[in-house]
Scaffold this motif. Structure first.
Motif, PDB file in Angstrom:
ATOM      1  N   ASN A  37       1.265  -0.836  -0.379  1.00  0.00           N
ATOM      2  CA  ASN A  37      -0.285   0.386  -0.288  1.00  0.00           C
ATOM      3  C   ASN A  37       0.644   1.354  -0.095  1.00  0.00           C
ATOM      4  N   LEU A  38       1.945   1.293  -0.389  1.00  0.00           N
ATOM      5  CA  LEU A  38       2.797   2.675  -0.906  1.00  0.00           C
ATOM      6  C   LEU A  38       2.476   3.319  -1.824  1.00  0.00           C
ATOM      7  N   GLU A  39       2.209   4.613  -1.550  1.00  0.00           N
ATOM      8  CA  GLU A  39       2.212   5.548  -2.601  1.00  0.00           C
ATOM      9  C   GLU A  39       3.062   6.537  -3.256  1.00  0.00           C
ATOM     10  N   HIS A  40       3.284   7.112  -3.621  1.00  0.00           N
ATOM     11  CA  HIS A  40       4.066   8.008  -4.572  1.00  0.00           C
ATOM     12  C   HIS A  40       5.427   7.527  -4.815  1.00  0.00           C
ATOM     13  N   VAL A  41       5.277   6.390  -5.570  1.00  0.00           N
ATOM     14  CA  VAL A  41       6.575   5.702  -5.896  1.00  0.00           C
ATOM     15  C   VAL A  41       7.010   5.867  -7.486  1.00  0.00           C
ATOM     16  N   THR A  42       8.125   6.026  -7.858  1.00  0.00           N
ATOM     17  CA  THR A  42       8.504   6.221  -8.908  1.00  0.00           C
ATOM     18  C   THR A  42       9.417   5.354  -9.094  1.00  0.00           C
ATOM     19  N   PHE A  43       9.039   4.432 -11.068  1.00  0.00           N
ATOM     20  CA  PHE A  43       9.822   3.309 -10.998  1.00  0.00           C
ATOM     21  C   PHE A  43      11.034   3.462 -11.703  1.00  0.00           C
ATOM     22  N   GLU A  44      12.514   3.361 -11.669  1.00  0.00           N
ATOM     23  CA  GLU A  44      13.175   3.128 -12.624  1.00  0.00           C
ATOM     24  C   GLU A  44      14.489   1.726 -12.621  1.00  0.00           C
ATOM     25  N   SER A  45      14.366   1.321 -14.037  1.00  0.00           N
ATOM     26  CA  SER A  45      15.122   1.015 -15.105  1.00  0.00           C
ATOM     27  C   SER A  45      16.215   1.151 -15.578  1.00  0.00           C
ATOM     28  N   ASP A  46      17.257   0.496 -15.827  1.00  0.00           N
ATOM     29  CA  ASP A  46      18.247   0.834 -16.684  1.00  0.00           C
ATOM     30  C   ASP A  46      17.830   0.385 -17.906  1.00  0.00           C
ATOM     31  N   SER A  47      16.873   0.124 -18.234  1.00  0.00           N
ATOM     32  CA  SER A  47      16.243  -0.390 -20.132  1.00  0.00           C
ATOM     33  C   SER A  47      15.519  -0.115 -20.467  1.00  0.00           C
ATOM     34  N   GLN A  48      16.171   0.770 -21.502  1.00  0.00           N
ATOM     35  CA  GLN A  48      15.513   2.188 -22.135  1.00  0.00           C
ATOM     36  C   GLN A  48      14.667   1.586 -23.685  1.00  0.00           C
ATOM     37  N   SER A  49      15.053   0.803 -23.477  1.00  0.00           N
ATOM     38  CA  SER A  49      13.327  -0.474 -24.335  1.00  0.00           C
ATOM     39  C   SER A  49      12.719  -0.949 -23.986  1.00  0.00           C
ATOM     40  N   VAL A  50      12.791  -1.082 -22.599  1.00  0.00           N
ATOM     41  CA  VAL A  50      11.516  -1.435 -21.436  1.00  0.00           C
ATOM     42  C   VAL A  50      10.843   0.130 -21.713  1.00  0.00           C
ATOM     43  N   VAL A  51      11.799   0.728 -20.729  1.00  0.00           N
ATOM     44  CA  VAL A  51      11.267   2.300 -20.684  1.00  0.00           C
ATOM     45  C   VAL A  51      10.491   2.715 -21.608  1.00  0.00           C
ATOM     46  N   ALA A  52      10.633   2.534 -23.047  1.00  0.00           N
ATOM     47  CA  ALA A  52      10.279   3.350 -24.064  1.00  0.00           C
ATOM     48  C   ALA A  52       8.907   2.381 -24.329  1.00  0.00           C
ATOM     49  N   ALA A  53       8.708   1.109 -24.572  1.00  0.00           N
ATOM     50  CA  ALA A  53       7.638   0.647 -24.742  1.00  0.00           C
ATOM     51  C   ALA A  53       6.109   0.770 -23.537  1.00  0.00           C
ATOM     52  N   ILE A  54       6.933   1.279 -22.332  1.00  0.00           N
ATOM     53  CA  ILE A  54       5.390   1.821 -21.616  1.00  0.00           C
ATOM     54  C   ILE A  54       5.775   2.533 -21.820  1.00  0.00           C
ATOM     55  N   GLN A  55       5.966   3.748 -22.903  1.00  0.00           N
ATOM     56  CA  GLN A  55       5.879   5.334 -22.180  1.00  0.00           C
ATOM     57  C   GLN A  55       4.622   5.149 -24.108  1.00  0.00           C
ATOM     58  N   ALA A  56       5.228   4.319 -24.493  1.00  0.00           N
ATOM     59  CA  ALA A  56       4.847   3.817 -26.059  1.00  0.00           C
ATOM     60  C   ALA A  56       3.262   3.293 -25.878  1.00  0.00           C
ATOM     61  N   ASN A  57       2.779   4.016 -26.999  1.00  0.00           N
ATOM     62  CA  ASN A  57       0.644   3.069 -27.060  1.00  0.00           C
ATOM     63  C   ASN A  57       1.405   2.329 -27.640  1.00  0.00           C
ATOM     64  N   HIS A  58       2.038   1.494 -28.038  1.00  0.00           N
ATOM     65  CA  HIS A  58       1.748   0.222 -28.863  1.00  0.00           C
ATOM     66  C   HIS A  58       0.936  -1.525 -28.080  1.00  0.00           C
ATOM     67  N   VAL A  59       0.654  -1.722 -28.925  1.00  0.00           N
ATOM     68  CA  VAL A  59      -0.404  -2.979 -28.329  1.00  0.00           C
ATOM     69  C   VAL A  59       0.056  -3.983 -29.073  1.00  0.00           C
ATOM     70  N   GLY A  60       0.319  -5.483 -28.373  1.00  0.00           N
ATOM     71  CA  GLY A  60       0.712  -6.828 -29.403  1.00  0.00           C
ATOM     72  C   GLY A  60       0.014  -7.928 -28.122  1.00  0.00           C
ATOM     73  N   VAL A  61       0.225  -8.639 -29.215  1.00  0.00           N
ATOM     74  CA  VAL A  61      -0.095 -10.391 -28.183  1.00  0.00           C
ATOM     75  C   VAL A  61       1.096 -11.180 -27.638  1.00  0.00           C
TER      76      VAL A  61
END
Length: 140
Positions: A96-120
């Protein structure tokens, strides 16, 4: 032969220094009143075991919580990084933590999270799950 050995040593030493420099990143705190969860994934035994871990700290760097997991099975690097984020997010939700920022060293994953792409693909499903949790209350 001596000159070739010397050249090889210089190249090896330079490569080792470059690899070490890449890992010397300074932790930056989240904004005041927030927490930051740093996440990473790893592979073991020729990729047959995938691991992930995370560490949560507050805005002054105080340790809050950490966790890790090991999974049998081969995942792609992108899947493993996304899975580590998702697992960390589940723990944060359960705490139940709030106000959490997540950080990863994987630029590709971060870009995928921020993109509007949908796949299966498995990767796309992991990204969709992460996005669902982000919509609730977290930032990336």
């Amino acid at each position: 032969m001596w000159n070739e050995w010397c050249d090889a040593q210089r190249t090896t030493n330079t490569t080792q220094l470059n690899e070490q420099e890449q890992q010397l990143h300074r932790w930056l705190p989240p904004r005041q009143g927030w927490l930051k969860c740093n996440v990473d994934a790893g592979f073991h035994n020729d990729g047959s075991i995938t691991s992930g871990g995370w560490c949560i700290r507050d805005d002054v760097g105080q340790f809050i919580h950490a966790g890790s997991y090991w999974l049998n099975g081969k995942y792609s690097i992108l899947e493993a990084e996304a899975l580590a984020i998702l697992e960390a997010m589940k723990v944060v939700c359960n705490m139940n933590l709030e106000h959490v920022t997540f950080e990863s060293d994987s630029q590709s994953v971060v870009a995928a999270i921020q993109a509007n792409h949908v796949g299966v693909s498995n990767f796309s499903l992991l990204i969709a799950s992460i996005k669902s949790l982000l919509i609730l209350k977290y930032t990336f």
